[in-house]
Design a protein around this motif. Structure first.
Motif, PDB file in Angstrom:
ATOM      1  N   ALA A  42      86.830  42.881 102.326  1.00 27.96           N
ATOM      2  CA  ALA A  42      87.709  44.295 102.210  1.00 27.96           C
ATOM      3  C   ALA A  42      88.732  42.633 102.832  1.00 27.96           C
ATOM      4  O   ALA A  42      90.140  43.349 102.523  1.00 27.96           O
ATOM      5  N   THR A  43      88.691  41.459 102.259  1.00 27.97           N
ATOM      6  CA  THR A  43      89.942  40.953 102.046  1.00 27.97           C
ATOM      7  C   THR A  43      90.197  39.788 100.483  1.00 27.97           C
ATOM      8  O   THR A  43      90.819  39.304 100.475  1.00 27.97           O
ATOM      9  N   LEU A  44      88.702  39.979 100.162  1.00 26.81           N
ATOM     10  CA  LEU A  44      89.094  39.491  98.894  1.00 26.81           C
ATOM     11  C   LEU A  44      89.543  39.301  97.902  1.00 26.81           C
ATOM     12  O   LEU A  44      89.704  40.801  97.154  1.00 26.81           O
ATOM     13  N   GLY A  45      90.442  38.760  96.955  1.00 33.64           N
ATOM     14  CA  GLY A  45      91.019  38.679  96.234  1.00 33.64           C
ATOM     15  C   GLY A  45      92.487  39.279  96.484  1.00 33.64           C
ATOM     16  O   GLY A  45      93.495  39.129  95.717  1.00 33.64           O
ATOM     17  N   ARG A  46      92.582  39.553  97.831  1.00 37.37           N
ATOM     18  CA  ARG A  46      93.770  40.051  98.959  1.00 37.37           C
ATOM     19  C   ARG A  46      94.888  39.028  99.202  1.00 37.37           C
ATOM     20  O   ARG A  46      94.976  37.744  99.090  1.00 37.37           O
ATOM     21  N   PRO A  47      96.102  39.048  99.554  1.00 41.98           N
ATOM     22  CA  PRO A  47      97.265  37.853  99.792  1.00 41.98           C
ATOM     23  C   PRO A  47      96.706  37.576 101.072  1.00 41.98           C
ATOM     24  O   PRO A  47      95.907  38.433 101.891  1.00 41.98           O
ATOM     25  N   ILE A  48      97.234  37.063 101.383  1.00 44.18           N
ATOM     26  CA  ILE A  48      97.146  36.477 102.402  1.00 44.18           C
ATOM     27  C   ILE A  48      97.082  37.047 104.181  1.00 44.18           C
ATOM     28  O   ILE A  48      96.820  37.373 104.653  1.00 44.18           O
ATOM     29  N   PRO A  49      98.242  38.041 103.816  1.00 46.94           N
ATOM     30  CA  PRO A  49      98.398  39.008 105.067  1.00 46.94           C
ATOM     31  C   PRO A  49      98.144  39.670 104.768  1.00 46.94           C
ATOM     32  O   PRO A  49      97.493  40.210 106.677  1.00 46.94           O
ATOM     33  N   THR A  99      94.226  39.138 105.271  1.00 45.93           N
ATOM     34  CA  THR A  99      93.435  37.919 106.157  1.00 45.93           C
ATOM     35  C   THR A  99      94.245  38.679 107.347  1.00 45.93           C
ATOM     36  O   THR A  99      93.098  38.306 108.606  1.00 45.93           O
ATOM     37  N   ILE A 100      95.391  38.266 107.289  1.00 51.20           N
ATOM     38  CA  ILE A 100      96.202  38.246 108.902  1.00 51.20           C
ATOM     39  C   ILE A 100      95.774  39.681 109.448  1.00 51.20           C
ATOM     40  O   ILE A 100      95.339  38.920 111.017  1.00 51.20           O
ATOM     41  N   ALA A 101      96.236  40.678 108.957  1.00 56.93           N
ATOM     42  CA  ALA A 101      95.823  41.588 109.230  1.00 56.93           C
ATOM     43  C   ALA A 101      94.295  42.078 109.757  1.00 56.93           C
ATOM     44  O   ALA A 101      93.893  42.268 110.621  1.00 56.93           O
ATOM     45  N   ARG A 102      93.483  41.009 109.120  1.00 54.48           N
ATOM     46  CA  ARG A 102      92.044  41.429 109.473  1.00 54.48           C
ATOM     47  C   ARG A 102      91.743  40.879 110.674  1.00 54.48           C
ATOM     48  O   ARG A 102      90.604  41.310 111.216  1.00 54.48           O
ATOM     49  N   MET A 103      92.294  39.704 110.573  1.00 49.78           N
ATOM     50  CA  MET A 103      91.651  38.855 112.336  1.00 49.78           C
ATOM     51  C   MET A 103      92.131  39.378 113.291  1.00 49.78           C
ATOM     52  O   MET A 103      91.657  39.446 114.202  1.00 49.78           O
ATOM     53  N   ARG A 104      93.617  40.135 112.933  1.00 52.72           N
ATOM     54  CA  ARG A 104      94.058  40.582 114.367  1.00 52.72           C
ATOM     55  C   ARG A 104      93.558  41.590 114.446  1.00 52.72           C
ATOM     56  O   ARG A 104      93.135  42.463 115.506  1.00 52.72           O
ATOM     57  N   GLU A 105      92.816  42.428 113.494  1.00 50.63           N
ATOM     58  CA  GLU A 105      92.061  44.442 113.780  1.00 50.63           C
ATOM     59  C   GLU A 105      90.600  43.560 114.983  1.00 50.63           C
ATOM     60  O   GLU A 105      90.019  44.080 115.310  1.00 50.63           O
ATOM     61  N   ILE A 106      90.198  41.895 114.154  1.00 50.13           N
ATOM     62  CA  ILE A 106      89.069  41.780 114.870  1.00 50.13           C
ATOM     63  C   ILE A 106      89.367  40.812 116.180  1.00 50.13           C
ATOM     64  O   ILE A 106      88.324  40.937 116.512  1.00 50.13           O
ATOM     65  N   ASP A 124     101.977  35.690 112.934  1.00 52.16           N
ATOM     66  CA  ASP A 124     102.209  35.189 111.844  1.00 52.16           C
ATOM     67  C   ASP A 124     101.842  34.683 111.797  1.00 52.16           C
ATOM     68  O   ASP A 124     101.152  34.058 110.973  1.00 52.16           O
ATOM     69  N   ARG A 125     103.067  33.149 112.209  1.00 55.81           N
ATOM     70  CA  ARG A 125     103.187  31.796 111.665  1.00 55.81           C
ATOM     71  C   ARG A 125     101.362  31.253 112.041  1.00 55.81           C
ATOM     72  O   ARG A 125     101.612  30.086 111.509  1.00 55.81           O
TER      73      ARG A 125
END
Length: 237
Positions: free
Chosen positions: A47-54, A56-63, A69-70
């Motif tokens: 879901a995060t492959l090749g996508r910008p860092i935000p 990944t941040i959103a996905r981390m929060r989802e799990i 953010d910082r």
């Protein structure tokens, strides 16, 4: 037939295109999630492959990784650097030879990535001296360069190199990156990656990185009648 005046520059993605860092990023994200008692799965990576860092941040929060953010960005960065420093990064087979050809011919290059600028600069430093004159990464995204799949990042790289985007070639391995190159109006070469890139207009797929060569890139000149990107060419899936 190849065109000696083409390309004016080559714009490379980073992860999975120049160096095989995709598994290392996954390892870093898995370690961060585990640190907070969560699991980072293959589905999260996809879901995060090749996508910008935000993303990944959103996905981390989802799990369930509960950081602002910082702090989250810093944690992702620190885990990534730790993993990357422990690995011995080398150019993917076939890439090094192409970089040497470009350097010998005086054709400039850029790295355009949604990932960290610092890691991309380390890769640029490992290439022939002076080859990579522009690096677009997360620092640029934070400064307003829109990330892939938007074409802005590749158009910005071409502008900073002082070349016409239509006279460049993009080398990519991900769907979002390939979409970015095509949207920028740049002939785009797709090498194999973790996530398959569907066939479509504006793309040339290679079976492996080993097929990369300056002669191949020159043959893509849209002004050459034999080019798959010539206006009269018939696209076939």
């Amino acid at each position: 037939m190849s065109s000696p005046g083409f390309p004016h520059a080559v714009l490379f993605d980073h992860d999975g295109t120049l160096v095989d860092t995709e598994p290392l990023w996954e390892e870093a994200k898995r370690a961060l999630a585990a640190e907070h008692g969560r699991d980072w799965t293959a589905q999260d990576t996809a879901a995060t492959l090749g996508r910008p860092i935000p993303v990944t941040i959103a996905r981390m929060r989802e799990i369930g990784v509960d950081l602002d953010d910082r702090t989250m960005f810093r944690a992702i960065y620190e885990h990534s650097v730790r993993v990357l420093e422990a690995a011995q990064l080398e150019f993917i087979e076939g890439v090094g030879a192409l970089l040497e050809e470009l350097s010998a011919t005086g054709i400039p290059a850029a790295i355009v990535t949604n990932a960290t600028s610092e890691v991309a600069r380390l890769t640029a430093a490992a290439a022939p001296r002076g080859l990579f004159r522009v690096v677009i990464g997360d620092e640029e995204v934070a400064a307003g360069v829109r990330p892939k799949p938007d074409p802005h990042a590749y158009l910005t790289a071409a502008r900073r190199l002082g070349v016409d985007p239509a006279r460049c070639v993009v080398v990519e391995d991900s769907p979002s990156g390939a979409a970015s190159g095509v949207a920028a109006g740049i002939p785009t070469v797709v090498v194999p990656g973790i996530k398959a890139v569907p066939a479509g207009p504006g793309l040339v797929h290679l079976p492996s990185h080993r097929e990369l060569s300056l002669e191949l890139l020159q043959s893509l000149d849209p002004h050459a009648p034999s080019s798959p990107f010539h206006p009269d060419a018939v696209w076939r899936a």
